[in-house]
Design a protein around this motif. Sequence first.
Motif, PDB file in Angstrom:
ATOM      1  N   ARG A 104       0.844  -1.205   0.000  1.00 50.21           N
ATOM      2  CA  ARG A 104       0.000   0.000   0.000  1.00 50.21           C
ATOM      3  C   ARG A 104       0.877   1.252   0.000  1.00 50.21           C
ATOM      4  O   ARG A 104       0.536   2.257  -0.614  1.00 50.21           O
ATOM      5  N   GLU A 105       1.992   1.181   0.708  1.00 48.77           N
ATOM      6  CA  GLU A 105       2.889   2.333   0.835  1.00 48.77           C
ATOM      7  C   GLU A 105       3.416   2.740  -0.549  1.00 48.77           C
ATOM      8  O   GLU A 105       3.360   3.916  -0.917  1.00 48.77           O
ATOM      9  N   TYR A 108       0.696   4.154  -2.756  1.00 51.56           N
ATOM     10  CA  TYR A 108       0.366   5.502  -2.290  1.00 51.56           C
ATOM     11  C   TYR A 108       1.402   6.500  -2.810  1.00 51.56           C
ATOM     12  O   TYR A 108       1.063   7.557  -3.342  1.00 51.56           O
ATOM     13  N   ILE A 252      -9.463  -1.430  -1.485  1.00 48.16           N
ATOM     14  CA  ILE A 252     -10.316  -1.101  -0.333  1.00 48.16           C
ATOM     15  C   ILE A 252     -10.271   0.401  -0.097  1.00 48.16           C
ATOM     16  O   ILE A 252      -9.191   0.990  -0.035  1.00 48.16           O
ATOM     17  N   ASP A 254     -10.725   3.986   1.794  1.00 50.69           N
ATOM     18  CA  ASP A 254     -10.796   4.655   3.095  1.00 50.69           C
ATOM     19  C   ASP A 254     -12.166   5.300   3.194  1.00 50.69           C
ATOM     20  O   ASP A 254     -12.812   5.558   2.186  1.00 50.69           O
ATOM     21  N   LEU A 609     -29.747  16.114  11.202  1.00 48.29           N
ATOM     22  CA  LEU A 609     -28.301  16.226  11.396  1.00 48.29           C
ATOM     23  C   LEU A 609     -27.486  16.190  10.114  1.00 48.29           C
ATOM     24  O   LEU A 609     -26.433  16.798  10.026  1.00 48.29           O
ATOM     25  N   VAL A 620     -18.519  19.643   0.814  1.00 51.05           N
ATOM     26  CA  VAL A 620     -18.010  20.419   1.954  1.00 51.05           C
ATOM     27  C   VAL A 620     -17.808  19.488   3.152  1.00 51.05           C
ATOM     28  O   VAL A 620     -16.815  19.577   3.863  1.00 51.05           O
ATOM     29  N   GLN A 621     -18.762  18.595   3.374  1.00 52.83           N
ATOM     30  CA  GLN A 621     -18.641  17.625   4.464  1.00 52.83           C
ATOM     31  C   GLN A 621     -18.210  16.299   3.834  1.00 52.83           C
ATOM     32  O   GLN A 621     -19.017  15.607   3.262  1.00 52.83           O
ATOM     33  N   LEU A 624     -16.365  11.804   8.387  1.00 51.08           N
ATOM     34  CA  LEU A 624     -17.355  11.586   9.449  1.00 51.08           C
ATOM     35  C   LEU A 624     -17.168  12.549  10.618  1.00 51.08           C
ATOM     36  O   LEU A 624     -17.936  12.521  11.577  1.00 51.08           O
ATOM     37  N   THR A 625     -16.153  13.411  10.530  1.00 47.02           N
ATOM     38  CA  THR A 625     -16.026  14.476  11.531  1.00 47.02           C
ATOM     39  C   THR A 625     -17.038  15.570  11.229  1.00 47.02           C
ATOM     40  O   THR A 625     -17.647  16.140  12.127  1.00 47.02           O
ATOM     41  N   ASP A 626     -17.218  15.848   9.950  1.00 49.92           N
ATOM     42  CA  ASP A 626     -18.108  16.948   9.569  1.00 49.92           C
ATOM     43  C   ASP A 626     -19.503  16.478   9.167  1.00 49.92           C
ATOM     44  O   ASP A 626     -20.476  17.202   9.332  1.00 49.92           O
ATOM     45  N   LYS A 628     -22.472  14.327   9.997  1.00 53.25           N
ATOM     46  CA  LYS A 628     -22.901  13.705  11.247  1.00 53.25           C
ATOM     47  C   LYS A 628     -24.098  12.796  11.038  1.00 53.25           C
ATOM     48  O   LYS A 628     -25.134  13.247  10.564  1.00 53.25           O
ATOM     49  N   VAL A 629     -23.950  11.547  11.422  1.00 52.08           N
ATOM     50  CA  VAL A 629     -25.118  10.676  11.514  1.00 52.08           C
ATOM     51  C   VAL A 629     -25.445  10.523  13.002  1.00 52.08           C
ATOM     52  O   VAL A 629     -24.582  10.724  13.842  1.00 52.08           O
ATOM     53  N   THR A 631     -25.788   9.386  16.688  1.00 47.13           N
ATOM     54  CA  THR A 631     -25.177   8.382  17.565  1.00 47.13           C
ATOM     55  C   THR A 631     -26.291   7.835  18.452  1.00 47.13           C
ATOM     56  O   THR A 631     -27.425   8.314  18.402  1.00 47.13           O
TER      57      THR A 631
ATOM     58  N   THR B  39      -6.175   3.715   4.759  1.00 47.02           N
ATOM     59  CA  THR B  39      -6.230   2.332   5.227  1.00 47.02           C
ATOM     60  C   THR B  39      -4.920   1.597   4.962  1.00 47.02           C
ATOM     61  O   THR B  39      -4.410   1.617   3.849  1.00 47.02           O
ATOM     62  N   LEU B  41      -1.997   2.249   5.855  1.00 44.97           N
ATOM     63  CA  LEU B  41      -0.791   3.075   5.787  1.00 44.97           C
ATOM     64  C   LEU B  41      -0.560   3.698   7.153  1.00 44.97           C
ATOM     65  O   LEU B  41      -1.510   4.094   7.823  1.00 44.97           O
ATOM     66  N   GLN B 182     -22.881  19.541  16.952  1.00 47.85           N
ATOM     67  CA  GLN B 182     -23.790  19.187  15.862  1.00 47.85           C
ATOM     68  C   GLN B 182     -24.782  18.127  16.296  1.00 47.85           C
ATOM     69  O   GLN B 182     -25.806  17.949  15.697  1.00 47.85           O
ATOM     70  N   ARG B 183     -24.409  17.377  17.333  1.00 47.97           N
ATOM     71  CA  ARG B 183     -25.307  16.356  17.859  1.00 47.97           C
ATOM     72  C   ARG B 183     -24.935  16.145  19.308  1.00 47.97           C
ATOM     73  O   ARG B 183     -24.023  16.781  19.824  1.00 47.97           O
ATOM     74  N   ARG B 258     -19.115  22.861   9.618  1.00 43.96           N
ATOM     75  CA  ARG B 258     -19.956  22.476  10.749  1.00 43.96           C
ATOM     76  C   ARG B 258     -21.039  23.492  11.091  1.00 43.96           C
ATOM     77  O   ARG B 258     -22.052  23.141  11.676  1.00 43.96           O
TER      78      ARG B 258
END
Lengths: 699, 287
Positions: A104-105, A108, A252, A254, A609, A620-621, A624-626, A628-629, A631, B39, B41, B182-183, B258
Motif C-alpha cells: 500500500r505504501e 500511495y 479497499i 478509506d 443532522l 463540503v462535508q 465523518l467528523t463533519d 454527522k449521523v 449516535t 487504510t 498506511l 452538531q449532535r 460544521r
Amino acid sequence: MKMTISKSIKRTDAREKIRGEAQYIGDMAFDNPLYLKTVRSTRPHAKILDIRLPDLPENCFIIDKSHIPGKNRMRTVVSDHPILAEDEVLYIGQPILLVAGPSRELVYQISEKIRIDYEDLPAVFTLEESEKQNCVFTEYSFSKGEPDTAFAQAARIIEDEYRTGLQEHVYLEPQGMAAEVKDDTVFVYGSMQCPFYAEGALTEALGRPADKIRVIQTTTGGAFGGKEEFPSLTACHTAIAALATKHPVILIYDRDEDIICSTKRHPAIIRYKAGLDDNNRVTVLDMDLLYDAGAYTGLSPVVLQRGIFSATNVYNFHHLKVRGRNFQTHTVPSGAFRGFGAPQSVFGTEMLMHNIAITLGLDPLEFKMKHILKQGDPSCTGGKIHDKVILPELVERALDLSDYRQKIQKKKKFTGVGISLFLHGCGFTGNGEQTIKGKIILRKSKDRVVLKVSSVEMGQGADTTLRKIVAHTLDLPIEKVTCEIRDTGLVPDSGPTVASRTIMIVGGLLKTAADEMKSRWNDTEDFEISKVYHHPGFLTWDNDTFQGNAYPTYSWGVNVAEVAIDPVTYDIHIEKVTGVYDVGRAIDERALRGQMEGGIAQGAGWATLEVMKSKEGRLVQHNLTDYKVPTSMDVPEIICDFMDNPYEFGPFGAKCAGELPMTGAPPAVAAAISNALGIPLNEIPVTPEMLMELEKHED
Amino acid sequence: MVDAYRPKTLAEALKIRNETDCLPIAGGTDLMVQKARGTGLGPGFEKPLLFVGHLPELHRIEKKEGYIHIGPAVLLSELLHNPLISDTFKKAVALMASPPSRNLATLGGNICNASPAGDTLPFLYAADAELLLENHEFERRIAIEDFITGPKQTDLKPDELLTDIIIPDINFPVTYYKKVGQRRGMSLTKASFHGLADVLDGYVEDLRMAFGSVAPTVVRSRDIENSLIGESVNSLKNRYQEILELYEPLIQPIDDARSSAMYRKNVCFNILKDFLNYLEKNQGDII
C-alpha cells in the motif's frame, strides 16, 4: 402447536459477527496480491490534456482505459459512466487511473507523484442552474382525471416548493473488492448487494461470457443502497487490474475516499400546485419533481420513477398531473439509497398536506385523513388498490401509543408533535419484477436443505428470515436449513437485494418451493426444486403510459414524532418516535424492529443532522467528523408496533419492510419541529442554523 | 518511517527534546487523525515522535498550596473520576468526544493542540489556569492565554515540554457551561461558553466568561469582566444589550463545514443572555 412465524429467533449471523470471525473483504488473504489505488479527478468538469507518470518500481503497474478488454462503460440502467475516464472528467472523484503495487505504501507514493494536466470546462453545480440550462437526463410525466378543468373549478389554489438534501449511506464497512484470475475465470470478491449486477457489468467491461466470471459476495457491513450499483465499478476496476497485472488485486476504500466518490441520495426540489374545493379538500394536484442525478445517469431513471409513483403518498387526489425530471450536474453521481427516490417525494407531499392544514387553520391529521386511499381506489397511476388498507387502524393505534391528541393540545412553546402517514410500493417499480424474473433453487440432501438465491445478507437479517421461511414451512430446525454463499457460479439470479423485495418476492418463491418440497419430502433423499417469479395476473402495467399497478401491493406506516427545541441554541432534540406499521405479517419481529428503528434513526438523521453540501462540485462535508449521523445519544426513544394485514402472495402474508421507515420519519420530525415553533417548514435537513434564521424572520 | 522515542523519565524526555527536533505525543487522538493517510498506511509524521503519555511525572492530580496541579498526561476520563476536579470542569470534559477517546486523550494534548474548539480551554481560561513549561535546564510558568497564540499555535519552544497545568483551587458558587455541538454525542463544538461567578448579597464579586470556538483562540476579556464586577445581578441582566456590544468585536467566528458564522455569533449572544438570567435566578440558592 407450531409457533407463529413472527416470533423472534436468534439471528443466524450474530455469533460470527460478534466474535469477530466473519470474513469481510479486508480480511481476505491472497498469494502475492497487489494493492490498488484509484487516481481521481480533482476537477468537476475538464478535458484531460496530459498525464505524467513517475518511473515505476518493479512489479508496479498503471492501469488505464487502454487495459479495458471490453466496453469502457459501467453497466447500469443507462450505461454512461466510463469505468476509467477517457479524455474528459465530469466530477471530482471520477476514476482516471489505477495504480497497482505490492504494498500500500508504494502504491500511495506512486499515486502521489502522478500529475494530470486539465483544461477546465464550464460546469453546472446546482439543480437550479441545471434547470436553467435544461441539462435534463430523463423526463417523465403522467396524469389522472382532468387536472386542467379541476384547477379551473378550484375554490382556492396553493403553490409551494419543497427541498431535500444529499445523504451519505455511512455503511459500517467502506467499499471494497478483490479479484483474481484462475484457469481463465475471473473471480471477483467483495462487499455488495447485487452480485449479478456486478457480473453483468463485468461481462461487458471484460468482453467475456458470464461463465468465465464468478462474483462472490463477502460478508457485507451494511449497504442501504450504497452497494447496489456502485460495486459494479470497483468490480470492473479489480477485474481489469487482475487481468492486466496477472496478480490477485485488492481495492479497499478509506472512509474519506468512499464519501468523496460513492453515490449519494438524490437532492430534490419538488414544486406543487394544489387546487382545493369549498370544503377544503384537495381535488387536484400538480407536481413537478426535480432530482439532481449528478454527473452520470446511472440508476437515476428508476429512482425518479419510484419518486413519481410514490408522489401522492397515501392520498387519493382525484385529478393529478405529475412531471419528473433528472438533471445533470458536475457533482458525484446520485444513486440508490434506501427508499429509492420515494423519501424525497413523500416528504414533499406530507409537508405540503401539513402546511396547507396549518395555513387553513385546520388540524393536520384530520385534513390528511380526509384524503387517504381506500381499498378499491385508484393509485396515482390508476392501478386499483386491491388489498385492504388499514391506514385508519394504524393511525388510531399510533395516536393511542403516543398519546398524540393529549400532547398536541397541551403543547408548550419549543416542544412539538408531528404525524406522518406513508407507504412503500413493494418490490420492483413498474415491470421490474417481470423483467428480472427472479429464480431460486431449494435443494434437499438427506435431512438438510440448502437454499440458493442471489439475495444477500447485508446486515438486515435476510439469511435469518429466508432460512426461517423454509424451515418453518418444512417443520425443520433452522440449523437444518442453510444458505449457499452468494457466488454467481453457484446460485441462480433471484434478483438484486433492493426495493424491499427480498422477503416478499424471493421469500415467496422459497415458500412455494418449500411447500412443494414438503409434499415430496419422502420421495427421494436428494432433489432440487427451482421456481421462477410470475407476476399476479390481475395486475396491469403499461410502461409507456405509466398506467396501472406500479407495485403489486403497498406496505403502510404511521409515525408520531415528538421534539423539543432548545430556545438558546435552537438545537433539535427528537425525543420520541412512535411507529405503527402494516408490513403484511412480520417474518421475525425482532429483525423487523431492527429495520424500523434503524430506518427511523436514518430518516431522522436525514431530516436534521445530516448536512451535506457541495460547493462548486466539491463536497463540503467529506468525512465523518463533519458529516454527522445520529449516535446512540441522538436516537430518540422509539415505540414500534406492527398490525397484521396478510398479503395473499407474500410468504406467510409478508409484504415489504426495509425501506418503509426511511420514508416515514423525516416528515414526522419536520412536522413536529414546525409544530414546536409555529412555522411552516419546506426543507430538510432542518438545522439549528436554519431555525434561527426562520425565527428571526418571524420576529 | 520515522524514529520514535519512549523515554523512561521526564529528564530523559527533556534531554531528547533538547537534542532532537521531535513531536511530543501523548494520547494521539488528534495527531493520529491529522496525520492519517489511509487504510493500511502508517500516519504521515514528518518528525520523530517523542512519546510522553506514559511518564509518571506527567501523570498526577494533586492539591498544593491553594492550587490543583494536573499532569498533562492525565486522561480525560481520569479527570471525570477525580474528586479534586470541579464539577463544572467535569461537565465540559464529559461532553467531549466519546468514551474511547476520553480513555486515550490527555488534558495536555487538548491544550497543546490549541484548537479554537478545544473543549477544556474555556474552563481553563475562566479559571486563570497557568502552565509549567520545562526544558532540560529551566522552567517557566505562563498563563494559558499567553501560551496559546492562535489556531493550532502555541508558545511551546522546540526544547520544551508542558509539564504541569495549575488551576487555582477556587470554588465558584455559580457555574454555567454550554456546549453547542452538531449532535449530542461525539461532536466537535460549534460554540461553547464557560461562565463562573461569585455573587454576594446580589452583587457580583467575581465574574469570568470564556467563549470557545468563535474566534482564533478562546475569548475572555478581563476588562469587560472587571467593568461588571461590583454590579448587581439584576442590573447585569438588564444591561444585556450593552454587555453584548462589548463582546461583539471579540466574537469573530468563521463559516465552516460544521456551522455558519452568523449562527455561532447569535448563539453566543443567546448563551450570554441565558447566563445572565441564570446568574440572577441562581444567586440566592448558593451559600
